[in-house]
Design a protein around this motif. Sequence first.
Motif, PDB file in Angstrom:
ATOM      1  N   LEU A   1     -71.902 -60.915   7.413  1.00 51.97           N
ATOM      2  CA  LEU A   1     -72.053 -62.346   7.185  1.00 51.97           C
ATOM      3  C   LEU A   1     -70.680 -63.006   7.256  1.00 51.97           C
ATOM      4  O   LEU A   1     -69.754 -62.605   6.544  1.00 51.97           O
ATOM      5  CB  LEU A   1     -72.690 -62.622   5.818  1.00 51.97           C
ATOM      6  CG  LEU A   1     -72.816 -64.107   5.429  1.00 51.97           C
ATOM      7  CD1 LEU A   1     -73.738 -64.845   6.397  1.00 51.97           C
ATOM      8  CD2 LEU A   1     -73.316 -64.257   4.000  1.00 51.97           C
TER       9      LEU A   1
ATOM     10  N   ALA B   1     -74.111 -69.822   1.721  1.00 55.35           N
ATOM     11  CA  ALA B   1     -73.562 -68.466   1.740  1.00 55.35           C
ATOM     12  C   ALA B   1     -73.978 -67.695   0.495  1.00 55.35           C
ATOM     13  O   ALA B   1     -74.423 -66.543   0.582  1.00 55.35           O
ATOM     14  CB  ALA B   1     -72.038 -68.524   1.832  1.00 55.35           C
TER      15      ALA B   1
ATOM     16  N   VAL C   1     -76.233 -64.216   0.300  1.00 51.81           N
ATOM     17  CA  VAL C   1     -75.680 -62.988  -0.268  1.00 51.81           C
ATOM     18  C   VAL C   1     -76.574 -62.460  -1.388  1.00 51.81           C
ATOM     19  O   VAL C   1     -76.741 -61.239  -1.545  1.00 51.81           O
ATOM     20  CB  VAL C   1     -74.246 -63.224  -0.790  1.00 51.81           C
ATOM     21  CG1 VAL C   1     -73.770 -62.047  -1.619  1.00 51.81           C
ATOM     22  CG2 VAL C   1     -73.301 -63.446   0.379  1.00 51.81           C
TER      23      VAL C   1
ATOM     24  N   THR D   1     -79.378 -58.425   2.581  1.00 50.54           N
ATOM     25  CA  THR D   1     -78.517 -57.238   2.545  1.00 50.54           C
ATOM     26  C   THR D   1     -77.483 -57.322   3.664  1.00 50.54           C
ATOM     27  O   THR D   1     -77.842 -57.459   4.840  1.00 50.54           O
ATOM     28  CB  THR D   1     -79.348 -55.958   2.720  1.00 50.54           C
ATOM     29  OG1 THR D   1     -80.263 -55.847   1.631  1.00 50.54           O
ATOM     30  CG2 THR D   1     -78.439 -54.728   2.727  1.00 50.54           C
ATOM     31  N   PHE D   2     -76.206 -57.234   3.297  1.00 50.99           N
ATOM     32  CA  PHE D   2     -75.120 -57.242   4.273  1.00 50.99           C
ATOM     33  C   PHE D   2     -74.193 -56.060   4.003  1.00 50.99           C
ATOM     34  O   PHE D   2     -74.112 -55.558   2.882  1.00 50.99           O
ATOM     35  CB  PHE D   2     -74.315 -58.550   4.203  1.00 50.99           C
ATOM     36  CG  PHE D   2     -75.110 -59.771   4.561  1.00 50.99           C
ATOM     37  CD1 PHE D   2     -75.318 -60.115   5.880  1.00 50.99           C
ATOM     38  CD2 PHE D   2     -75.667 -60.571   3.569  1.00 50.99           C
ATOM     39  CE1 PHE D   2     -76.064 -61.232   6.224  1.00 50.99           C
ATOM     40  CE2 PHE D   2     -76.414 -61.694   3.889  1.00 50.99           C
ATOM     41  CZ  PHE D   2     -76.611 -62.023   5.227  1.00 50.99           C
TER      42      PHE D   2
ATOM     43  N   LEU E   1     -68.840 -59.029   4.040  1.00 51.04           N
ATOM     44  CA  LEU E   1     -68.755 -60.484   3.933  1.00 51.04           C
ATOM     45  C   LEU E   1     -67.355 -60.920   4.338  1.00 51.04           C
ATOM     46  O   LEU E   1     -66.364 -60.472   3.749  1.00 51.04           O
ATOM     47  CB  LEU E   1     -69.052 -60.930   2.495  1.00 51.04           C
ATOM     48  CG  LEU E   1     -68.819 -62.410   2.155  1.00 51.04           C
ATOM     49  CD1 LEU E   1     -69.714 -63.314   3.005  1.00 51.04           C
ATOM     50  CD2 LEU E   1     -69.054 -62.652   0.662  1.00 51.04           C
TER      51      LEU E   1
ATOM     52  N   VAL F   1     -70.534 -62.803  -6.753  1.00 50.43           N
ATOM     53  CA  VAL F   1     -70.882 -61.516  -6.128  1.00 50.43           C
ATOM     54  C   VAL F   1     -70.445 -60.361  -7.018  1.00 50.43           C
ATOM     55  O   VAL F   1     -71.202 -59.410  -7.250  1.00 50.43           O
ATOM     56  CB  VAL F   1     -70.227 -61.401  -4.734  1.00 50.43           C
ATOM     57  CG1 VAL F   1     -70.327 -59.973  -4.205  1.00 50.43           C
ATOM     58  CG2 VAL F   1     -70.875 -62.370  -3.759  1.00 50.43           C
TER      59      VAL F   1
ATOM     60  N   LEU G   1     -70.619 -54.983  -2.063  1.00 45.92           N
ATOM     61  CA  LEU G   1     -70.402 -55.638  -0.787  1.00 45.92           C
ATOM     62  C   LEU G   1     -68.902 -55.806  -0.538  1.00 45.92           C
ATOM     63  O   LEU G   1     -68.235 -56.542  -1.276  1.00 45.92           O
ATOM     64  CB  LEU G   1     -71.080 -57.014  -0.782  1.00 45.92           C
ATOM     65  CG  LEU G   1     -70.875 -57.902   0.447  1.00 45.92           C
ATOM     66  CD1 LEU G   1     -71.472 -57.243   1.686  1.00 45.92           C
ATOM     67  CD2 LEU G   1     -71.505 -59.273   0.211  1.00 45.92           C
TER      68      LEU G   1
ATOM     69  N   VAL H   1     -65.617 -57.417   0.768  1.00 45.73           N
ATOM     70  CA  VAL H   1     -65.329 -58.819   1.064  1.00 45.73           C
ATOM     71  C   VAL H   1     -63.928 -58.948   1.646  1.00 45.73           C
ATOM     72  O   VAL H   1     -62.954 -58.486   1.043  1.00 45.73           O
ATOM     73  CB  VAL H   1     -65.446 -59.696  -0.203  1.00 45.73           C
ATOM     74  CG1 VAL H   1     -65.101 -61.155   0.130  1.00 45.73           C
ATOM     75  CG2 VAL H   1     -66.842 -59.605  -0.803  1.00 45.73           C
TER      76      VAL H   1
END
Length: 220
Positions: free
Chosen positions: A4, A36, A40, A44-45, A48, A66, A73, A75
């Motif tokens: 993302l 965004a 999130v 599911t990513f 980021l 987050v 995740l 980042v």
Amino acid sequence: MRILIVEDNLVLADKIAAALRQTDHAVDLVHDGEDALRLVLQETFDLLILDLSLPGLDGIEILKTVRARKINLPVMILTARGNLDERVAGLDAGADDYMVKPFELSELEARARALLRRNIGQRNPSVSIGKLTFNSVDRSVTIDGQPVSLTPRERGVLEILLLNVSQVISKEKIALHLFGFDDEASVKSIELYISRLRKKIASGDVEVRTIRGLGYMIDE
């Protein structure tokens, strides 16, 4: 993997997305902080890429949420040149890496690959099983050193399986990591990719097994 990108500079966002899509990643784009955060929390990513100066909701607030929700995740934050305080604030809020604008896309791609590997405990860019080797840097697949021709989707499925060797991965989970919002996704298409993949890697002393009712597993 599914990435993302949250960036309100539409030209830059499109350039990053195009570069990452060329290396088989499924990429989704949003340009607003509130959109965004909603994505999130709902989707599911695997990575980021987050600009900190956003309309709607600041990137730091997204990052704090987050981490407060304990979402696993990686980042990468994007910051303006010379803004040291912003970079420090982002790292303290839980960012894993940062890029200072302007930057070279090749470096961003390399840092993204490193974050994806680090998140699953895979330091080596190459994964081998049996006679088969997959290189995440140049996206090559070889058997006994000889190249194997796979489509981007087939490589994506293979990568997901190889990063979870001897683990059962459901069709739904494969789809979550393989497709973005703009892609036509279906469980039937996963079955087709698996069928083609089996034929192409049959000589590699590796097997993609169907675990009835659960999904697929790759092992020797």
